[in-house]
Design a protein around this motif. Sequence first.
Motif, mmCIF file in Angstrom:
data_model
loop_
_atom_site.group_PDB
_atom_site.id
_atom_site.type_symbol
_atom_site.label_atom_id
_atom_site.label_comp_id
_atom_site.label_asym_id
_atom_site.label_seq_id
_atom_site.Cartn_x
_atom_site.Cartn_y
_atom_site.Cartn_z
ATOM 1 N N PHE A 154 0.834 -1.206 0.000
ATOM 2 C CA PHE A 154 0.000 0.000 0.000
ATOM 3 C C PHE A 154 0.868 1.255 0.000
ATOM 4 C CE2 PHE A 154 -2.160 3.401 2.372
ATOM 5 C CZ PHE A 154 -3.243 3.609 1.543
ATOM 6 N N ALA A 155 2.011 1.204 0.727
ATOM 7 C CA ALA A 155 2.896 2.356 0.766
ATOM 8 C C ALA A 155 3.427 2.691 -0.623
ATOM 9 C CB ALA A 155 4.060 2.087 1.722
ATOM 10 N N GLY A 156 3.708 1.643 -1.416
ATOM 11 C CA GLY A 156 4.194 1.880 -2.771
ATOM 12 C C GLY A 156 3.094 2.080 -3.800
ATOM 13 N N PHE A 157 1.849 1.776 -3.411
ATOM 14 C CA PHE A 157 0.724 1.859 -4.336
ATOM 15 C C PHE A 157 0.583 3.266 -4.925
ATOM 16 C CE2 PHE A 157 -3.782 2.774 -5.088
ATOM 17 C CZ PHE A 157 -4.179 1.701 -5.870
ATOM 18 N N LEU A 158 0.679 4.285 -4.056
ATOM 19 C CA LEU A 158 0.460 5.654 -4.514
ATOM 20 C C LEU A 158 1.511 6.100 -5.512
ATOM 21 C CD1 LEU A 158 -0.620 7.526 -1.271
ATOM 22 C CD2 LEU A 158 -2.032 6.924 -3.236
ATOM 23 N N THR A 159 2.769 5.687 -5.303
ATOM 24 C CA THR A 159 3.826 6.124 -6.218
ATOM 25 C C THR A 159 3.606 5.545 -7.613
ATOM 26 O OG1 THR A 159 5.325 4.286 -5.664
ATOM 27 C CG2 THR A 159 5.447 6.258 -4.297
ATOM 28 N N GLN A 160 3.002 4.346 -7.691
ATOM 29 C CA GLN A 160 2.701 3.741 -8.986
ATOM 30 C C GLN A 160 1.435 4.345 -9.593
ATOM 31 O OE1 GLN A 160 4.841 1.491 -10.350
ATOM 32 N NE2 GLN A 160 6.078 1.822 -8.524
ATOM 33 N N LEU A 161 0.416 4.527 -8.751
ATOM 34 C CA LEU A 161 -0.840 5.108 -9.224
ATOM 35 C C LEU A 161 -0.613 6.504 -9.781
ATOM 36 C CD1 LEU A 161 -4.008 4.691 -9.236
ATOM 37 C CD2 LEU A 161 -4.003 5.977 -7.087
ATOM 38 N N ASP A 162 0.266 7.265 -9.124
ATOM 39 C CA ASP A 162 0.501 8.656 -9.510
ATOM 40 C C ASP A 162 1.029 8.767 -10.941
ATOM 41 O OD1 ASP A 162 0.710 11.516 -8.312
ATOM 42 O OD2 ASP A 162 2.625 11.225 -9.322
ATOM 43 N N VAL A 163 1.854 7.792 -11.355
ATOM 44 C CA VAL A 163 2.478 7.862 -12.682
ATOM 45 C C VAL A 163 1.419 7.864 -13.780
ATOM 46 C CG1 VAL A 163 3.988 6.693 -14.319
ATOM 47 C CG2 VAL A 163 4.629 6.821 -11.914
ATOM 48 N N THR A 164 0.553 6.847 -13.785
ATOM 49 C CA THR A 164 -0.424 6.748 -14.880
ATOM 50 C C THR A 164 -1.597 7.702 -14.689
ATOM 51 O OG1 THR A 164 -1.386 4.827 -13.744
ATOM 52 C CG2 THR A 164 0.137 4.383 -15.550
ATOM 53 N N ALA A 165 -1.921 8.066 -13.437
ATOM 54 C CA ALA A 165 -2.998 9.038 -13.226
ATOM 55 C C ALA A 165 -2.608 10.403 -13.787
ATOM 56 C CB ALA A 165 -3.323 9.142 -11.736
ATOM 57 N N VAL A 166 -1.364 10.803 -13.570
ATOM 58 C CA VAL A 166 -0.891 12.098 -14.069
ATOM 59 C C VAL A 166 -0.826 12.100 -15.589
ATOM 60 C CG1 VAL A 166 1.079 13.688 -14.107
ATOM 61 C CG2 VAL A 166 0.354 12.654 -11.961
ATOM 62 N N VAL A 167 -0.460 10.957 -16.182
ATOM 63 C CA VAL A 167 -0.337 10.865 -17.641
ATOM 64 C C VAL A 167 -1.614 11.323 -18.327
ATOM 65 C CG1 VAL A 167 -0.327 9.147 -19.495
ATOM 66 C CG2 VAL A 167 1.490 9.135 -17.802
ATOM 67 N N VAL A 168 -2.764 10.872 -17.841
ATOM 68 C CA VAL A 168 -4.034 11.195 -18.490
ATOM 69 C C VAL A 168 -4.362 12.681 -18.359
ATOM 70 C CG1 VAL A 168 -6.502 10.704 -18.487
ATOM 71 C CG2 VAL A 168 -4.886 8.869 -18.153
ATOM 72 N N ALA A 169 -3.928 13.292 -17.260
ATOM 73 C CA ALA A 169 -4.249 14.697 -17.032
ATOM 74 C C ALA A 169 -3.266 15.652 -17.692
ATOM 75 C CB ALA A 169 -4.290 14.985 -15.531
ATOM 76 N N VAL A 180 -2.334 -3.288 -10.399
ATOM 77 C CA VAL A 180 -3.662 -2.687 -10.246
ATOM 78 C C VAL A 180 -3.550 -1.164 -10.218
ATOM 79 C CG1 VAL A 180 -5.600 -2.411 -8.648
ATOM 80 C CG2 VAL A 180 -4.674 -4.683 -9.104
ATOM 81 N N ALA A 181 -2.536 -0.650 -9.513
ATOM 82 C CA ALA A 181 -2.342 0.805 -9.449
ATOM 83 C C ALA A 181 -2.086 1.377 -10.833
ATOM 84 C CB ALA A 181 -1.174 1.129 -8.521
ATOM 85 N N MET A 182 -1.200 0.716 -11.600
ATOM 86 C CA MET A 182 -0.880 1.212 -12.944
ATOM 87 C C MET A 182 -2.097 1.132 -13.863
ATOM 88 S SD MET A 182 2.307 2.135 -12.787
ATOM 89 C CE MET A 182 2.986 2.165 -14.440
ATOM 90 N N ALA A 183 -2.925 0.086 -13.679
ATOM 91 C CA ALA A 183 -4.088 -0.092 -14.559
ATOM 92 C C ALA A 183 -5.206 0.886 -14.221
ATOM 93 C CB ALA A 183 -4.592 -1.528 -14.468
ATOM 94 N N LEU A 184 -5.439 1.124 -12.924
ATOM 95 C CA LEU A 184 -6.533 1.998 -12.515
ATOM 96 C C LEU A 184 -6.178 3.473 -12.645
ATOM 97 C CD1 LEU A 184 -7.935 0.223 -9.318
ATOM 98 C CD2 LEU A 184 -8.836 0.156 -11.650
ATOM 99 N N GLY A 185 -4.874 3.783 -12.656
ATOM 100 C CA GLY A 185 -4.436 5.171 -12.688
ATOM 101 C C GLY A 185 -5.060 6.002 -13.795
ATOM 102 N N PRO A 186 -5.050 5.547 -15.055
ATOM 103 C CA PRO A 186 -5.631 6.368 -16.126
ATOM 104 C C PRO A 186 -7.105 6.684 -15.927
ATOM 105 C CG PRO A 186 -4.265 4.633 -17.052
ATOM 106 C CD PRO A 186 -4.395 4.337 -15.591
ATOM 107 N N THR A 187 -7.892 5.687 -15.539
ATOM 108 C CA THR A 187 -9.321 5.911 -15.365
ATOM 109 C C THR A 187 -9.595 6.836 -14.186
ATOM 110 O OG1 THR A 187 -9.773 3.726 -16.289
ATOM 111 C CG2 THR A 187 -11.550 4.773 -15.054
ATOM 112 N N LEU A 188 -8.928 6.567 -13.051
ATOM 113 C CA LEU A 188 -9.117 7.414 -11.885
ATOM 114 C C LEU A 188 -8.623 8.833 -12.150
ATOM 115 C CD1 LEU A 188 -8.107 4.991 -8.986
ATOM 116 C CD2 LEU A 188 -10.404 5.717 -9.643
ATOM 117 N N GLY A 189 -7.456 8.930 -12.795
ATOM 118 C CA GLY A 189 -6.908 10.246 -13.101
ATOM 119 C C GLY A 189 -7.811 11.034 -14.038
ATOM 120 N N GLY A 190 -8.329 10.363 -15.055
ATOM 121 C CA GLY A 190 -9.229 11.033 -15.981
ATOM 122 C C GLY A 190 -10.505 11.492 -15.309
#
Length: 443
Positions: A14-29, A143-153
């Motif tokens: 979970f501690a590393g989850f955010l650092t991975q999620l942030d990469v693909t979430a930011v990409v979409v924005a 899961v973080a990398m996959a959900l990042g684009p949708t959540l970020g968008g």
Amino acid sequence: MKSFRRTPALALSFAGFLTQLDVTAVVVALPTIGDDLGFGLAAYAWTMDAYSLAFTAALLATGALADRHGRRRALLIGNALFAVASLACGLAWDGPTLWAARVAQGIGAAFVITGSISLTASAYPDAADRARAFGLAGIVSGVAMALGPTLGGAVSAWFGWRWIFLANIPFCILAAVIVPRLVAEERAAASQPLDPLGIALLTLALGLAIETLLAGRTTTHVMLGVSASLICGVLFVMQQGRQPQPILDPALLTQPAMIAVALLLITTSVGYWAVLVYLPLFLTTSFSLSTAQAGVAILAATLPMVFLPPLAGRLATKWGWRTLFASGLGLITAGDIMLAVWPTWTMSLLGMIVIATGAALVQSQLSGAVVTLAPPAQAGMASAITIVMRQGGFAIGIAMLGAALGGVRAPEAYAALFLYAALASAIGAASALLLLPPSGRLV
């Protein structure tokens, strides 16, 4: 039979989850961020590369600092820095303030990832349990990398792009609460010395290459930038060769198979991960999608990364790594060509699925290949090389593809970008066929 303790692994994942999620979430924005802050294409690329370059450089120091001062402490300090930097990103008013905050995010992420990996290894001394723990971390990361684009968008469309960063803060606070309660502190008996000169030389080599690719306006400027980058790279290799305890040992890259795996790490980063950065811009420009719609569409390029790694493990056993890696890079090459040559909606979706399938077959097995090739005493060094090659390739790939786009956002301009990515992937496939053993695992 002793049961597997999932709680520490989940807390560290979970501690590393955010650092991975942030990469693909930011990409979409990124297209929205660029429009809001008045970015050109080079600034667009630096929003990602500032994070990646800082992460790569800091990673070379965080292992030694974590071993010396405590691995849990390093993770928690990194988590706190990531939270503060996320706040700064959310409050940024122009490009330089956003890039500075992204640098701080990258440094914080390096501490989090280093602490998470080392704590997971020490929390599970049994080899089977350790493999399960890292497998669980891989699933969480996927899961973080996959959900990042949708959540970020979705977040960008509903609340504004700043909330992609601000939403990190409560989760960082949660990580700061649960990790100390579930994970014990660990220190190494002996720590590796810091090497500020080596870190500076590698950072300069990568940074100069990125800046030259993104901002090279004349032949003279490009030649000077490339020459300076190569000089710093050569000096880094020479300096590391003289160190009694190098942060990256160049001798590890003398075997043909190890060279092949290094090239595979770099070319996968260019052919898939760097392409992922430009896909939102491609989708919004070519098909007039909204940010939220682009976030959903990019699931085609990320969901296979969640579901296919188990298949990759079985295929590696059946085919051997040479065939698996060549096939994976071949698929990435084919998908990039589809995106370049047939930019229709249907073919673009199919191309994204194909590149993600190829990346899923390769990505999960490359780390194991590097560690298997290295002498047992240098397994930690081999893991560091894996991350540096992957992140360095990602940073250079973003800059290279941005240069191929040439500052033009018209739909037809993306053909060159995808063809450059296809060429890099083809080089990776060729290196697997030419440099890896013909069959079996790399032992």
